[in-house]
Design a protein around this motif. Structure first.
Motif, PDB file in Angstrom:
ATOM      1  N   PHE A   9       0.820  -1.205   0.000  1.00 50.94           N
ATOM      2  CA  PHE A   9       0.000   0.000   0.000  1.00 50.94           C
ATOM      3  C   PHE A   9       0.860   1.265   0.000  1.00 50.94           C
ATOM      4  O   PHE A   9       1.939   1.305   0.621  1.00 50.94           O
ATOM      5  N   ASN A  10       0.380   2.294  -0.662  1.00 50.01           N
ATOM      6  CA  ASN A  10       0.910   3.640  -0.497  1.00 50.01           C
ATOM      7  C   ASN A  10       0.072   4.329   0.587  1.00 50.01           C
ATOM      8  O   ASN A  10      -0.876   3.715   1.123  1.00 50.01           O
ATOM      9  N   PRO A  11       0.369   5.566   0.968  1.00 51.53           N
ATOM     10  CA  PRO A  11      -0.426   6.219   2.018  1.00 51.53           C
ATOM     11  C   PRO A  11      -1.926   6.255   1.745  1.00 51.53           C
ATOM     12  O   PRO A  11      -2.735   6.098   2.668  1.00 51.53           O
ATOM     13  N   ALA A  12      -2.314   6.450   0.487  1.00 52.73           N
ATOM     14  CA  ALA A  12      -3.740   6.455   0.157  1.00 52.73           C
ATOM     15  C   ALA A  12      -4.361   5.086   0.408  1.00 52.73           C
ATOM     16  O   ALA A  12      -5.512   4.980   0.859  1.00 52.73           O
ATOM     17  N   GLY A  13      -3.598   4.025   0.122  1.00 54.65           N
ATOM     18  CA  GLY A  13      -4.089   2.672   0.371  1.00 54.65           C
ATOM     19  C   GLY A  13      -4.265   2.398   1.848  1.00 54.65           C
ATOM     20  O   GLY A  13      -5.250   1.769   2.262  1.00 54.65           O
ATOM     21  N   ILE A  14      -3.317   2.854   2.658  1.00 50.09           N
ATOM     22  CA  ILE A  14      -3.429   2.706   4.109  1.00 50.09           C
ATOM     23  C   ILE A  14      -4.679   3.422   4.622  1.00 50.09           C
ATOM     24  O   ILE A  14      -5.423   2.890   5.454  1.00 50.09           O
ATOM     25  N   GLU A  15      -4.914   4.606   4.102  1.00 49.68           N
ATOM     26  CA  GLU A  15      -6.102   5.371   4.513  1.00 49.68           C
ATOM     27  C   GLU A  15      -7.375   4.617   4.162  1.00 49.68           C
ATOM     28  O   GLU A  15      -8.301   4.521   4.977  1.00 49.68           O
ATOM     29  N   GLN A  16      -7.420   4.046   2.956  1.00 47.39           N
ATOM     30  CA  GLN A  16      -8.596   3.286   2.544  1.00 47.39           C
ATOM     31  C   GLN A  16      -8.759   2.008   3.355  1.00 47.39           C
ATOM     32  O   GLN A  16      -9.886   1.558   3.619  1.00 47.39           O
ATOM     33  N   HIS A  18      -8.021   1.708   6.520  1.00 46.49           N
ATOM     34  CA  HIS A  18      -8.645   2.141   7.770  1.00 46.49           C
ATOM     35  C   HIS A  18     -10.152   2.329   7.576  1.00 46.49           C
ATOM     36  O   HIS A  18     -10.958   1.964   8.452  1.00 46.49           O
ATOM     37  N   ILE A  19     -10.526   2.893   6.439  1.00 45.33           N
ATOM     38  CA  ILE A  19     -11.950   3.083   6.151  1.00 45.33           C
ATOM     39  C   ILE A  19     -12.655   1.743   6.070  1.00 45.33           C
ATOM     40  O   ILE A  19     -13.747   1.550   6.625  1.00 45.33           O
ATOM     41  N   TRP A  20     -12.027   0.784   5.378  1.00 46.90           N
ATOM     42  CA  TRP A  20     -12.623  -0.552   5.263  1.00 46.90           C
ATOM     43  C   TRP A  20     -12.776  -1.199   6.631  1.00 46.90           C
ATOM     44  O   TRP A  20     -13.817  -1.811   6.924  1.00 46.90           O
ATOM     45  N   LEU A  21     -11.779  -1.077   7.486  1.00 50.09           N
ATOM     46  CA  LEU A  21     -11.875  -1.647   8.826  1.00 50.09           C
ATOM     47  C   LEU A  21     -13.058  -1.060   9.585  1.00 50.09           C
ATOM     48  O   LEU A  21     -13.774  -1.782  10.302  1.00 50.09           O
ATOM     49  N   GLY A  22     -13.278   0.237   9.433  1.00 48.63           N
ATOM     50  CA  GLY A  22     -14.429   0.869  10.071  1.00 48.63           C
ATOM     51  C   GLY A  22     -15.742   0.316   9.538  1.00 48.63           C
ATOM     52  O   GLY A  22     -16.692   0.090  10.300  1.00 48.63           O
ATOM     53  N   GLN A  23     -15.800   0.058   8.242  1.00 47.00           N
ATOM     54  CA  GLN A  23     -17.011  -0.501   7.642  1.00 47.00           C
ATOM     55  C   GLN A  23     -17.260  -1.924   8.124  1.00 47.00           C
ATOM     56  O   GLN A  23     -18.401  -2.318   8.371  1.00 47.00           O
ATOM     57  N   VAL A  24     -16.188  -2.690   8.274  1.00 45.59           N
ATOM     58  CA  VAL A  24     -16.331  -4.077   8.723  1.00 45.59           C
ATOM     59  C   VAL A  24     -16.831  -4.135  10.157  1.00 45.59           C
ATOM     60  O   VAL A  24     -17.553  -5.063  10.545  1.00 45.59           O
ATOM     61  N   GLU A  26     -19.006  -2.300  11.344  1.00 41.70           N
ATOM     62  CA  GLU A  26     -20.455  -2.113  11.237  1.00 41.70           C
ATOM     63  C   GLU A  26     -21.126  -3.303  10.575  1.00 41.70           C
ATOM     64  O   GLU A  26     -22.254  -3.671  10.904  1.00 41.70           O
ATOM     65  N   ASN A  27     -20.407  -3.931   9.630  1.00 41.23           N
ATOM     66  CA  ASN A  27     -20.965  -5.060   8.884  1.00 41.23           C
ATOM     67  C   ASN A  27     -19.834  -5.998   8.512  1.00 41.23           C
ATOM     68  O   ASN A  27     -19.065  -5.716   7.601  1.00 41.23           O
ATOM     69  N   SER A  28     -19.740  -7.118   9.211  1.00 39.59           N
ATOM     70  CA  SER A  28     -18.595  -8.023   9.040  1.00 39.59           C
ATOM     71  C   SER A  28     -18.538  -8.674   7.658  1.00 39.59           C
ATOM     72  O   SER A  28     -17.513  -9.239   7.285  1.00 39.59           O
ATOM     73  N   SER A  29     -19.608  -8.604   6.896  1.00 41.51           N
ATOM     74  CA  SER A  29     -19.619  -9.195   5.560  1.00 41.51           C
ATOM     75  C   SER A  29     -19.188  -8.210   4.470  1.00 41.51           C
ATOM     76  O   SER A  29     -19.231  -8.542   3.284  1.00 41.51           O
ATOM     77  N   THR A  30     -18.768  -7.018   4.858  1.00 38.69           N
ATOM     78  CA  THR A  30     -18.323  -6.018   3.885  1.00 38.69           C
ATOM     79  C   THR A  30     -17.164  -6.570   3.055  1.00 38.69           C
ATOM     80  O   THR A  30     -16.139  -6.967   3.607  1.00 38.69           O
ATOM     81  N   PRO A  31     -17.301  -6.624   1.747  1.00 41.61           N
ATOM     82  CA  PRO A  31     -16.230  -7.188   0.916  1.00 41.61           C
ATOM     83  C   PRO A  31     -15.017  -6.261   0.835  1.00 41.61           C
ATOM     84  O   PRO A  31     -15.135  -5.049   1.071  1.00 41.61           O
ATOM     85  N   ILE A  32     -13.876  -6.843   0.506  1.00 37.55           N
ATOM     86  CA  ILE A  32     -12.669  -6.050   0.279  1.00 37.55           C
ATOM     87  C   ILE A  32     -12.685  -5.582  -1.178  1.00 37.55           C
ATOM     88  O   ILE A  32     -12.717  -6.427  -2.077  1.00 37.55           O
ATOM     89  N   PRO A  33     -12.686  -4.279  -1.436  1.00 41.16           N
ATOM     90  CA  PRO A  33     -12.720  -3.798  -2.822  1.00 41.16           C
ATOM     91  C   PRO A  33     -11.492  -4.268  -3.608  1.00 41.16           C
ATOM     92  O   PRO A  33     -10.356  -4.115  -3.148  1.00 41.16           O
ATOM     93  N   LEU A  34     -11.731  -4.857  -4.788  1.00 44.11           N
ATOM     94  CA  LEU A  34     -10.625  -5.316  -5.616  1.00 44.11           C
ATOM     95  C   LEU A  34      -9.707  -4.162  -5.987  1.00 44.11           C
ATOM     96  O   LEU A  34      -8.482  -4.330  -6.050  1.00 44.11           O
ATOM     97  N   GLU A  35     -10.285  -2.991  -6.193  1.00 43.82           N
ATOM     98  CA  GLU A  35      -9.481  -1.822  -6.553  1.00 43.82           C
ATOM     99  C   GLU A  35      -8.509  -1.454  -5.434  1.00 43.82           C
ATOM    100  O   GLU A  35      -7.395  -0.999  -5.692  1.00 43.82           O
ATOM    101  N   LEU A  36      -8.932  -1.659  -4.202  1.00 40.74           N
ATOM    102  CA  LEU A  36      -8.051  -1.368  -3.071  1.00 40.74           C
ATOM    103  C   LEU A  36      -6.877  -2.339  -3.033  1.00 40.74           C
ATOM    104  O   LEU A  36      -5.741  -1.943  -2.768  1.00 40.74           O
ATOM    105  N   LEU A  37      -7.119  -3.600  -3.315  1.00 39.59           N
ATOM    106  CA  LEU A  37      -6.068  -4.615  -3.265  1.00 39.59           C
ATOM    107  C   LEU A  37      -5.118  -4.555  -4.452  1.00 39.59           C
ATOM    108  O   LEU A  37      -3.940  -4.897  -4.320  1.00 39.59           O
ATOM    109  N   GLU A 111      -8.851  -4.121  17.250  1.00 41.61           N
ATOM    110  CA  GLU A 111      -8.289  -2.807  16.964  1.00 41.61           C
ATOM    111  C   GLU A 111      -7.521  -2.781  15.646  1.00 41.61           C
ATOM    112  O   GLU A 111      -7.069  -3.808  15.145  1.00 41.61           O
ATOM    113  N   SER A 112      -7.371  -1.579  15.102  1.00 39.54           N
ATOM    114  CA  SER A 112      -6.705  -1.427  13.802  1.00 39.54           C
ATOM    115  C   SER A 112      -5.256  -1.871  13.833  1.00 39.54           C
ATOM    116  O   SER A 112      -4.714  -2.312  12.815  1.00 39.54           O
ATOM    117  N   ALA A 113      -4.602  -1.779  14.988  1.00 45.25           N
ATOM    118  CA  ALA A 113      -3.193  -2.170  15.100  1.00 45.25           C
ATOM    119  C   ALA A 113      -2.978  -3.656  14.827  1.00 45.25           C
ATOM    120  O   ALA A 113      -1.852  -4.077  14.545  1.00 45.25           O
TER     121      ALA A 113
END
Length: 244
Positions: A9-16, A18-24, A26-37, A111-113
Motif C-alpha cells: 500500500f501507499n499512504p492512500a491505500g493505508i487510509e482506505q 482504515h476506512i474498510w476496517l471501520g465498515q467491517v 459495522e458489517n462483518s460481511s463487507t467485501p474487500i474492494p478489488l481496486e483497493l487490493l 483494533e486497527s493495530a
C-alpha cells in the motif's frame, strides 16, 4: 500454476484500509474492494510473482505454518528482507489480502493495530496479524521448531504464552529462550500446549518473563542455551521441565 503478485500500500491505500476496517466493524460481511487490493492508485507491485498455493488453506492452520508460508513467499519473491521490518505498506496489504482468515467466530476484528502494521514499538506491533510472525520465524530459520509453544496456535488466537513471550523482542530473537519456552510449555506428543501453560500460577509464562528479566540483570541470557537457562529456573518450573 496460478501465480500471485504481492503488493504494498501507499499512504492512500493505508487510509482506505482504515476506512474498510471501520465498515467491517459495522458489517462483518463487507467485501474487500478489488481496486483497493490491486489498483495502482493505492498499491504498487513488489517482488517477483509467487505460486498462489503458497498461501493455501494449510498455511493458515497455525501461526507457525503461516510464518513458514510468509517466509517462503518472501524468499521466492526475492524481496529485500532487511527492509521488511519497517515496511508498513507491504505488511498491511498482505494482511488485508487474507483478512477473512483472521476474523473471529462472530466476525470481530479488534483494533486497527492488529491489521495495519505500525513499525517502531515492538510492544505495540507484536500482535499484528502477519509481520511479527515472520520476523520471529526469520530469526530461527535454522530451527523453527523452537517456536512451537509461541506460534503453534490458531492464527486468530493468542493466549498467555504468545502474549508474554512475543511482547519482548529480545526474548523472541533468542534461540535459547525460545527453545526453553517450547521445552517448558509444548507437549510434543499431543502437538499442543501443556496443561497449566495458560495460567498465571507457579511456573506459568508470566512468572517466566519475570524470572528472565531478573536473570538478564546478571547474565547475557539471550546467548545461553536452553539447558543452562533451565538449570537457572526456580523450583516452581520443575513440573514443566522434561527431565525434572
Amino acid at each position: 500454476m496460478e501465480m500471485m503478485q504481492m503488493r504494498a500500500f501507499n499512504p492512500a491505500g493505508i487510509e482506505q484500509m482504515h476506512i474498510w476496517l471501520g465498515q467491517v466493524r459495522e458489517n462483518s460481511s463487507t467485501p474487500i474492494p478489488l481496486e483497493l487490493l490491486e489498483g495502482a492508485a493505492f498499491t504498487k507491485a513488489v517482488g517477483r510473482p509467487i505460486p498462489a498455493e503458497t498461501f493455501g488453506q494449510e498455511a493458515f492452520k497455525t501461526k507457525l505454518t503461516l510464518a513458514k508460508a510468509i517466509d517462503q513467499a518472501v524468499i521466492t519473491s526475492e524481496l529485500d528482507e532487511e527492509s521488511l521490518e519497517n515496511d508498513k505498506g507491504f505488511w498491511s496489504w498482505l494482511t488485508l489480502k487474507f483478512a477473512r482468515n483472521f476474523f473471529g467466530s462472530k466476525g470481530q476484528i479488534g483494533e486497527s493495530a492488529l491489521w495495519v502494521y505500525e513499525p517502531g514499538n515492538w510492544r505495540k506491533v507484536y500482535r499484528q496479524k502477519m509481520a511479527p510472525l515472520w520476523l520471529a520465524y526469520r530469526a530461527h530459520r535454522d530451527n523453527p521448531d523452537c517456536l512451537k509453544a509461541v506460534l503453534g496456535i490458531p492464527v486468530n488466537k493468542t493466549g498467555e504464552v504468545f502474549e508474554q513471550m512475543m511482547a519482548r523482542k529480545w526474548v523472541v530473537l533468542s534461540p535459547g529462550i525460545m527453545t526453553l519456552v517450547t521445552k517448558l510449555y509444548f507437549d510434543e506428543e499431543k502437538s499442543a500446549l501443556k496443561r497449566g501453560s495458560g495460567g498465571k500460577d507457579a511456573g506459568a509464562p508470566r512468572r517466566l518473563t519475570t524470572v528472565l528479566d531478573q536473570l538478564g540483570l546478571t547474565y547475557d541470557i539471550e546467548e545461553l542455551g536452553w539447558e543452562v537457562l533451565a538449570d537457572m529456573l526456580p523450583n516452581d518450573f520443575k513440573k514443566f521441565i522434561p527431565y525434572a
